[in-house]
Design an enzyme around this catalytic site. Sequence first.
Site, short mmCIF file in Angstrom:
data_model
loop_
_atom_site.label_atom_id
_atom_site.label_comp_id
_atom_site.label_asym_id
_atom_site.label_seq_id
_atom_site.Cartn_x
_atom_site.Cartn_y
_atom_site.Cartn_z
CG ASP A 1 38.84 47.21 30.71
OD1 ASP A 1 38.35 46.70 31.75
OD2 ASP A 1 39.98 47.71 30.69
CG ASP B 1 42.60 36.63 41.79
OD1 ASP B 1 42.99 36.75 40.60
OD2 ASP B 1 41.87 35.69 42.15
#
Length: 197
Positions: free
Chosen positions: A155, A72
């Site tokens: 990102d 996770d």
Amino acid sequence: MLVFATQNNHKLKEVNKILREALHTQDLTVISALDAGITEEIPETGNTLDSNACQKAHFVFDHTGENCFADDTGLEVDALNGEPGVYSARYAGESKSSEDNIDKLLLNLEGIENRKARFRTVICLIWDREEYLFEGVVEGKILMERHGVEGFGYDPVFQPDGYTETFAQMSLDLKNQISHRGRATQKLIDFLKHKIK
């Protein structure tokens, strides 16, 4: 055999390649939860990355009895008291839209100077019925706007410390070397090297 608690085939292929190359063996086969016969959605209702990763790994182990692992990942922003954290994938709602998540993050950081943040990945491995945790962290900051088109998730707005590019501007090789997931996976590899002869 090792079961990866994911339904994402792209992620599975990537991890298979990394593990086989790093461990210099073809003896280890990593399969998805789906390939192991789990068709229902794997639960992740924990309120920490650790608890989510462990919940997913134990769910797979309980259904298969096989060695398995789950991960996770969350983005933790200092000025937002660690948000979005465990809710990173669904920060802007259950549709799990990366664009909407980034929009919400940038809106919540509007006018805030402290942009410090970190990506954190936790991998939970169940090996020979024992549980092991591996963590990878990369520190950085959230930019004012998106830069780059590679990668996924946050990102385009995350710039790791020591670099002038966002994750979305980097080559995949460089990102994998320095990323939170790369670091956690390397710890998993180091552990498995001692277990697989």
